[in-house]
Motif scaffolding. Sequence first.
Motif, mmCIF file in Angstrom:
data_model
loop_
_atom_site.group_PDB
_atom_site.id
_atom_site.type_symbol
_atom_site.label_atom_id
_atom_site.label_comp_id
_atom_site.label_asym_id
_atom_site.label_seq_id
_atom_site.Cartn_x
_atom_site.Cartn_y
_atom_site.Cartn_z
ATOM 1 N N ASP A 1 -7.090 -1.751 -2.393
ATOM 2 C CA ASP A 1 -6.385 -2.412 -1.464
ATOM 3 C C ASP A 1 -7.120 -3.626 -0.895
ATOM 4 N N THR B 1 0.741 -1.126 0.189
ATOM 5 C CA THR B 1 0.125 0.118 0.015
ATOM 6 C C THR B 1 0.741 1.303 0.161
ATOM 7 N N GLN C 1 -10.587 0.536 0.324
ATOM 8 C CA GLN C 1 -10.200 -0.697 1.061
ATOM 9 C C GLN C 1 -11.260 -1.738 0.839
#
Length: 330
Positions: free
Chosen positions: A117, A61, A79
């Motif tokens: 992510d 990340t 996310q």
Amino acid sequence: MTENPVLGPADLEWAEVTLGALATRFSSVVVGQERLLRSLLTTVLSSGHVLLESVPGLAKTLAASTLASSFSASFARVQCTPDLLPSDIIGSQIFDPSTKGFVTELGPVHANFILLDEINRSSAKTQSAMLEAMQERQTTVGGTSYRLPDPFVVLATQNPIEEEGTYVLPQAQLDRFLLKEVIDYPIPNDEIEVLHRVETGAITDPGPAVCGTDDLLKLQRLAAAVRVADPIKRYIVEIVNVTRRPGDFLDSGQARWIEHGSSPRGAIAFLLAAKASALLDGRDHVIPDDVTGMRHPVLRHRLLLSFEALAERVAPESLIDDVFAAVPTP
């Protein structure tokens, strides 16, 4: 017929300075990981998308966000979780009581850089919502298509060791990624430097962006203008062909490990990645080393291994090396 633009010394010098500034800023935050940096820059220069895979804590990340923040461009981070909906990414229509009508709220995917992510934690339905965005560079909300900004780059991460609450990316979506980079553990000296930077706080402030979107678009145009000779193109096609017909080129022990080979997107990825690699090295033409140097990130997610290979834990990188060994270098 329009001729391709020719890269001059001034173009190569400008690219060298600009790419050097990007590399310096990246290295001020991420320690080591030269191979990762090269894959990220190759992806950006090629107008592609990249999938980063590693166990937790190896700065996937951080690397993706550092690259994105190096450009004065719009950036969004998503996310991924199992309850994430497609509308959370691409947008939706919302009722506006003041006008008694629906208004379109575009989602975070409408940014120059988007970081997904832990993409394998999102459901298959949400993963499929990214297909149109990654391939067609547009989204459809309420029956209306909306073009994505230019440039548009997807940086996705995934953790390969956890299975609970994850959804394996289908091959159709994996193929949309130009490269798949697997991040290794840092060497001891680099890890000591990480500890030093954490202790001193040097890892928290990468500084301002060093490039604008116009600079990035220019870099992409320069990469596209890199020359590729016909023997190099033939070399790429022959390599991809070996992955589709391994029984004709590899011994029986190796061939049985490849269930399905690369699609034509693999050949296109080699072409684009080789051009970007040449520009990164300050050349206006592609050489065979540009192709071989990108062999693992281009092919590791495009080879579908057989059950036997998975059971014996055969590394796709070793099979890729076997494929390249079967094709004479021009």
